[in-house]
Design a protein around this motif. Structure first.
Motif, PDB file in Angstrom:
ATOM      1  N   SER A   1       1.168  -1.376  -0.024  1.00  0.00           N
ATOM      2  CA  SER A   1      -0.181   0.028  -0.035  1.00  0.00           C
ATOM      3  C   SER A   1       0.750   0.815  -0.245  1.00  0.00           C
ATOM      4  O   SER A   1       2.043   1.406   0.713  1.00  0.00           O
ATOM      5  CB  SER A   1      -0.584  -0.505   1.418  1.00  0.00           C
ATOM      6  OG  SER A   1      -1.618   1.322   1.355  1.00  0.00           O
ATOM      7  N   THR A   2       0.151   2.483  -0.794  1.00  0.00           N
ATOM      8  CA  THR A   2       1.454   3.619  -0.832  1.00  0.00           C
ATOM      9  C   THR A   2      -0.323   4.321   0.568  1.00  0.00           C
ATOM     10  O   THR A   2       0.255   4.798   1.264  1.00  0.00           O
ATOM     11  CB  THR A   2       1.417   4.081  -2.043  1.00  0.00           C
ATOM     12  OG1 THR A   2       2.688   3.047  -2.143  1.00  0.00           O
ATOM     13  CG2 THR A   2       1.835   5.783  -1.885  1.00  0.00           C
ATOM     14  N   ARG A   3      -1.218   5.135  -0.226  1.00  0.00           N
ATOM     15  CA  ARG A   3      -1.333   5.632  -0.233  1.00  0.00           C
ATOM     16  C   ARG A   3      -2.687   5.492   1.390  1.00  0.00           C
ATOM     17  O   ARG A   3      -2.437   6.041   2.091  1.00  0.00           O
ATOM     18  CB  ARG A   3      -3.311   5.852  -1.276  1.00  0.00           C
ATOM     19  CG  ARG A   3      -3.213   7.120  -2.319  1.00  0.00           C
ATOM     20  CD  ARG A   3      -3.349   6.363  -3.515  1.00  0.00           C
ATOM     21  NE  ARG A   3      -2.741   5.039  -3.433  1.00  0.00           N
ATOM     22  CZ  ARG A   3      -1.642   4.981  -4.597  1.00  0.00           C
ATOM     23  NH1 ARG A   3      -1.286   6.200  -4.941  1.00  0.00           N
ATOM     24  NH2 ARG A   3      -1.203   4.078  -4.903  1.00  0.00           N
ATOM     25  N   THR A   4      -3.713   4.485   1.102  1.00  0.00           N
ATOM     26  CA  THR A   4      -4.174   4.065   2.336  1.00  0.00           C
ATOM     27  C   THR A   4      -2.957   3.777   4.069  1.00  0.00           C
ATOM     28  O   THR A   4      -3.093   4.723   4.798  1.00  0.00           O
ATOM     29  CB  THR A   4      -4.591   2.786   1.819  1.00  0.00           C
ATOM     30  OG1 THR A   4      -5.058   2.973   1.540  1.00  0.00           O
ATOM     31  CG2 THR A   4      -5.323   2.734   3.073  1.00  0.00           C
TER      32      THR A   4
ATOM     33  N   ARG B   1      -4.953  -3.934   6.715  1.00  0.00           N
ATOM     34  CA  ARG B   1      -4.836  -4.359   5.557  1.00  0.00           C
ATOM     35  C   ARG B   1      -4.715  -5.800   4.758  1.00  0.00           C
ATOM     36  O   ARG B   1      -3.185  -6.506   5.691  1.00  0.00           O
ATOM     37  CB  ARG B   1      -4.168  -3.711   4.029  1.00  0.00           C
ATOM     38  CG  ARG B   1      -3.985  -4.424   2.763  1.00  0.00           C
ATOM     39  CD  ARG B   1      -3.367  -3.496   1.631  1.00  0.00           C
ATOM     40  NE  ARG B   1      -4.666  -2.511   1.810  1.00  0.00           N
ATOM     41  CZ  ARG B   1      -4.724  -1.544   0.314  1.00  0.00           C
ATOM     42  NH1 ARG B   1      -3.102  -1.509  -0.639  1.00  0.00           N
ATOM     43  NH2 ARG B   1      -5.257  -0.437   0.614  1.00  0.00           N
TER      44      ARG B   1
ATOM     45  N   HIS C   1     -13.319  -1.925   1.285  1.00  0.00           N
ATOM     46  CA  HIS C   1     -12.149  -1.314   1.098  1.00  0.00           C
ATOM     47  C   HIS C   1     -13.180  -0.744   2.134  1.00  0.00           C
ATOM     48  O   HIS C   1     -12.969   1.261   1.082  1.00  0.00           O
ATOM     49  CB  HIS C   1     -11.097  -0.444   0.170  1.00  0.00           C
ATOM     50  CG  HIS C   1     -10.268   0.366   0.359  1.00  0.00           C
ATOM     51  ND1 HIS C   1      -9.451   0.715   1.725  1.00  0.00           N
ATOM     52  CD2 HIS C   1      -9.133   0.074  -0.345  1.00  0.00           C
ATOM     53  CE1 HIS C   1      -8.716   1.447   1.613  1.00  0.00           C
ATOM     54  NE2 HIS C   1      -8.455   1.450   0.520  1.00  0.00           N
TER      55      HIS C   1
ATOM     56  N   GLN D   1     -11.796   3.938   1.110  1.00  0.00           N
ATOM     57  CA  GLN D   1     -11.678   4.220  -0.142  1.00  0.00           C
ATOM     58  C   GLN D   1     -12.848   4.965  -0.033  1.00  0.00           C
ATOM     59  O   GLN D   1     -12.942   5.627  -0.262  1.00  0.00           O
ATOM     60  CB  GLN D   1     -11.015   3.265  -0.458  1.00  0.00           C
ATOM     61  CG  GLN D   1     -10.994   3.305  -2.196  1.00  0.00           C
ATOM     62  CD  GLN D   1      -9.365   4.370  -2.700  1.00  0.00           C
ATOM     63  OE1 GLN D   1      -8.989   4.790  -2.114  1.00  0.00           O
ATOM     64  NE2 GLN D   1     -10.061   5.355  -3.473  1.00  0.00           N
TER      65      GLN D   1
ATOM     66  N   PRO E   1      -8.761   5.685  -7.306  1.00  0.00           N
ATOM     67  CA  PRO E   1      -8.695   5.507  -6.250  1.00  0.00           C
ATOM     68  C   PRO E   1      -7.074   4.784  -6.156  1.00  0.00           C
ATOM     69  O   PRO E   1      -6.434   4.803  -5.316  1.00  0.00           O
ATOM     70  CB  PRO E   1      -8.946   3.833  -6.074  1.00  0.00           C
ATOM     71  CG  PRO E   1      -9.613   2.845  -7.290  1.00  0.00           C
ATOM     72  CD  PRO E   1      -9.488   4.121  -7.994  1.00  0.00           C
ATOM     73  N   GLY E   2      -5.943   5.111  -7.048  1.00  0.00           N
ATOM     74  CA  GLY E   2      -4.893   4.409  -7.651  1.00  0.00           C
ATOM     75  C   GLY E   2      -4.194   3.082  -7.121  1.00  0.00           C
ATOM     76  O   GLY E   2      -5.333   2.722  -6.393  1.00  0.00           O
TER      77      GLY E   2
HETATM   78  N1   CP Z   1      -6.049   2.975  -3.336  1.00  0.00           N
HETATM   79  C1   CP Z   1      -5.138   2.309  -2.457  1.00  0.00           C
HETATM   80  O1   CP Z   1      -5.746   1.965  -1.450  1.00  0.00           O
HETATM   81  O2   CP Z   1      -4.030   2.488  -2.780  1.00  0.00           O
HETATM   82  P1   CP Z   1      -3.046   2.276  -2.455  1.00  0.00           P
HETATM   83  O3   CP Z   1      -2.857   0.931  -2.314  1.00  0.00           O
HETATM   84  O4   CP Z   1      -1.899   2.921  -2.493  1.00  0.00           O
HETATM   85  O5   CP Z   1      -3.087   2.045  -0.497  1.00  0.00           O
END
Ligand code: CP
Length: 309
Positions: free
Chosen positions: A54-57, A106, A134, A137, A261-262
């Motif tokens: 994961s980056t964002r979450t 996660r 999720h 999100q 969402p990326g």
């Molecule tokens: N949208 C999202 O869950 O991104 P990550 O996988 O980077 O957390």
């Protein structure tokens, strides 16, 4: 709110709006502050337990907890005793013994967050469990849509791409429907799950037919890491049928917005010029994710045991 946040479907309209409104207050509280920190969760410990990348979450939960003055422990399965065979249960019990007030998890298995609630006394927040859910999100997506339009009720939201493997799509269908939006799922038949007809959403195979009616269009990444077969002939063919390029963006209504969402694959589900266009809310989604996660942590942790915020 209840003790945990496991699925978007658990939220009724009132609870969802409470989170969105609290996130709005968090955003306002952070604006123009020299020190972007509130004392709200001082003395509380939030553990980020990530078994999947994961980056964002991960970063946004960490930022959110720190902005509320909580202590944060980041646990990644890579480099931990999980690689020596330690189970989810024993990992959870170890964190429990260390006094976690909230565990953000996660995991690649559907239902992992729910399982964790049986072993952990603190709050469990699902940050993505397999293809299942999720919820934060979906909340940040709803916040971003409401920020732009001032409402969610009556809007039409298209969700395009790999619906089959998408916890983001499942969570958004649950939440957006609860908040009064109409959701249209657009995908090739191979990337739609069995039973999609029972979801609170319309289904289309034809992106071009759906574009002119969408207020918001959410593009999804094709999740190759979850695929054990060939679901479409080629990347080029997928992009030709289901990718959002400038030409297709031109068919969207003037006021419409584009979300993702990326992580995004530029050139496959979304062209670079669309991702970087004025219609794109992708960077706003990331920023809003911090406010949503601050709101969720605040609502879950500050209401426990009568302790004041
Ligand atoms: N949208 C999202 O869950 O991104 P990550 O996988 O980077 O957390």
């Amino acid at each position: 709110m209840t003790t945990h946040l496991l699925t978007a479907a658990d939220l009724d309209r009132e609870e969802a709006l409470l989170i969105l409104d609290t996130a709005q207050q968090m955003a306002e509280a952070m604006t123009g502050r020299e020190v972007r920190k509130l004392p709200t969760l001082r003395g509380r410990t939030v553990v980020n337990l990530f078994f999947e990348d994961s980056t964002r979450t991960r970063v946004s939960f960490e930022t959110a907890a720190k902005r509320l003055s909580a202590d944060v422990v980041n646990f990644s399965a890579k480099g931990s005793s999980v690689s020596k065979g330690e189970s989810l249960k024993d990992t959870a019990l170890t964190l429990q013994a260390m006094g976690a007030d909230a565990v953000v998890v996660r995991h690649q298995a559907c239902g992992a967050a729910h399982r964790l609630t049986q072993w952990i006394d603190g709050s469990v927040i699902n940050a993505g469990d397999g293809t299942h859910q999720h919820p934060t999100q979906a909340l940040l997506d709803a916040f971003t849509i409401r920020q732009h339009f001032g409402r969610i009720e009556g809007l039409r939201v298209g969700i395009v791409g790999d619906i089959l493997h998408s916890r983001v799509a499942r969570s958004n269908v649950d939440l957006l429907h609860e908040l009064g939006a109409e959701v249209v799922l657009v995908a090739p038949p191979t990337l739609l799950p069995v039973g999609v007809d029972s979801w609170s959403a319309r289904v289309s195979y034809d992106l071009d037919a759906v574009l002119p009616e969408c207020d918001a269009l959410m593009m999804l990444r094709v999740q190759r890491e979850r695929m054990n077969a060939s679901y479409f002939p080629s990347v080029r063919e997928y992009a030709r049928r289901y990718g959002l390029d400038s030409m297709r963006m031109g068919a969207l209504p003037d006021e419409s917005i584009v979300l993702h969402p990326g992580p995004m694959i530029r050139g496959m589900e979304i062209a670079a010029e669309v991702a970087d266009s004025s219609k794109s809310m992708i960077v706003d989604q990331v920023a809003n994710g911090i406010y949503i996660r601050m709101a969720v942590l605040y609502l879950l942790l500050s209401s426990k045991k009568g302790e004041a915020a």
